[in-house]
Design a protein around this motif. Sequence first.
Motif, short mmCIF file in Angstrom:
data_model
loop_
_atom_site.label_atom_id
_atom_site.label_comp_id
_atom_site.label_asym_id
_atom_site.label_seq_id
_atom_site.Cartn_x
_atom_site.Cartn_y
_atom_site.Cartn_z
N UNK A 1 0.81 -1.22 0.00
CA UNK A 1 0.00 0.00 0.00
C UNK A 1 0.85 1.27 0.00
N UNK A 2 2.11 1.15 0.43
CA UNK A 2 2.96 2.32 0.55
C UNK A 2 4.11 2.33 -0.46
N UNK A 3 4.52 1.17 -0.93
CA UNK A 3 5.66 1.09 -1.86
C UNK A 3 5.14 0.75 -3.24
N UNK A 4 5.16 1.70 -4.13
CA UNK A 4 4.64 1.50 -5.48
C UNK A 4 5.77 1.08 -6.41
N UNK A 5 6.34 -0.08 -6.12
CA UNK A 5 7.44 -0.61 -6.91
C UNK A 5 7.45 -2.12 -6.73
N UNK A 6 8.27 -2.83 -7.53
CA UNK A 6 8.29 -4.28 -7.42
C UNK A 6 9.39 -4.78 -6.48
N UNK A 7 10.16 -3.85 -5.91
CA UNK A 7 11.17 -4.24 -4.93
C UNK A 7 11.48 -3.05 -4.03
N UNK A 8 12.09 -3.34 -2.90
CA UNK A 8 12.46 -2.31 -1.94
C UNK A 8 13.89 -1.87 -2.20
#
Length: 282
Positions: free
Chosen positions: A219-226
């Motif tokens: 919900x907070x990270x709009x990507x496929x990895x951190x």
Amino acid sequence: MFGFITPNFQTLSDEEKSRYQSVYCGLCHSLRDNYSNVSRLALSYDLTFLVLLLSSLYEPDEIKDNCNCIFHPGDKYETAQNEFSDYCADLTVALAYHKILDDINDDDKLIAKVGERALASQYKKVKEKLPETCALIEKSMAEIQEIEYLPGDNRVLTAGSGGEKFGYMLGCLFDVKHDMWSETLVKFGANLGRLIYYMDAAVDFEDDVKNDSYNPFKDQIKADKIDEATAHDIKDKLTVLAGQATQHFEKLPLVQDINLLNNILYEGLWIKFNHKFFKEKR
């Protein structure tokens, strides 16, 4: 439990390693004695920590022995067992069984179904022995699943989140005696549970995105990895949770195995996370 509550073996003395191994093997033998050899496959470092914690707090009599290991034929290991070895054997089976049910619910894999069949009769024994504990686990896991399958934008580190539910469950499981130490144990376990719930979510984030599985950080990270910057931000938040957990841990009058317990909480707990995001050696 998620496999995070492990020692940093590299910084333990040989004596501390031997002590840890004896408690670990004692838990394994409690699984064999109370359940089956199959249940020993669910043996974990996490519940070995709980044996050490409760043993340090209450200092029960221990039974020590030298036994052969089914997984290492020909080798003999020292075992240390007490009443908490048996209690944590019960929890090992119960938590492993519900983890398998969760896996079936998530991806319906054949291996999870095989595991469920293997542990079903063992879990029935736990339920007969500890009905209230099993009812708590069942209720908590059902509530966590309900949260995880509902849409929402503010589930991370908030009241009513999966982390709060898991923490509440773990805190209750830590409170085995219902005595003067109950409040501290519950608060310690609850904060530790929240920490490992979100630590596990961070470590599994990439796989969960790839498999379209639930992850609270989606919900907070709009990507496929951190990325590394985000990992540092998450670690800052996790460090707050760790501080809240250790604040209550430090209130317990622990002497026996205190170096081992400190090693696990202040060093070992971070190994997986740091290795995943900062490439530190295990």
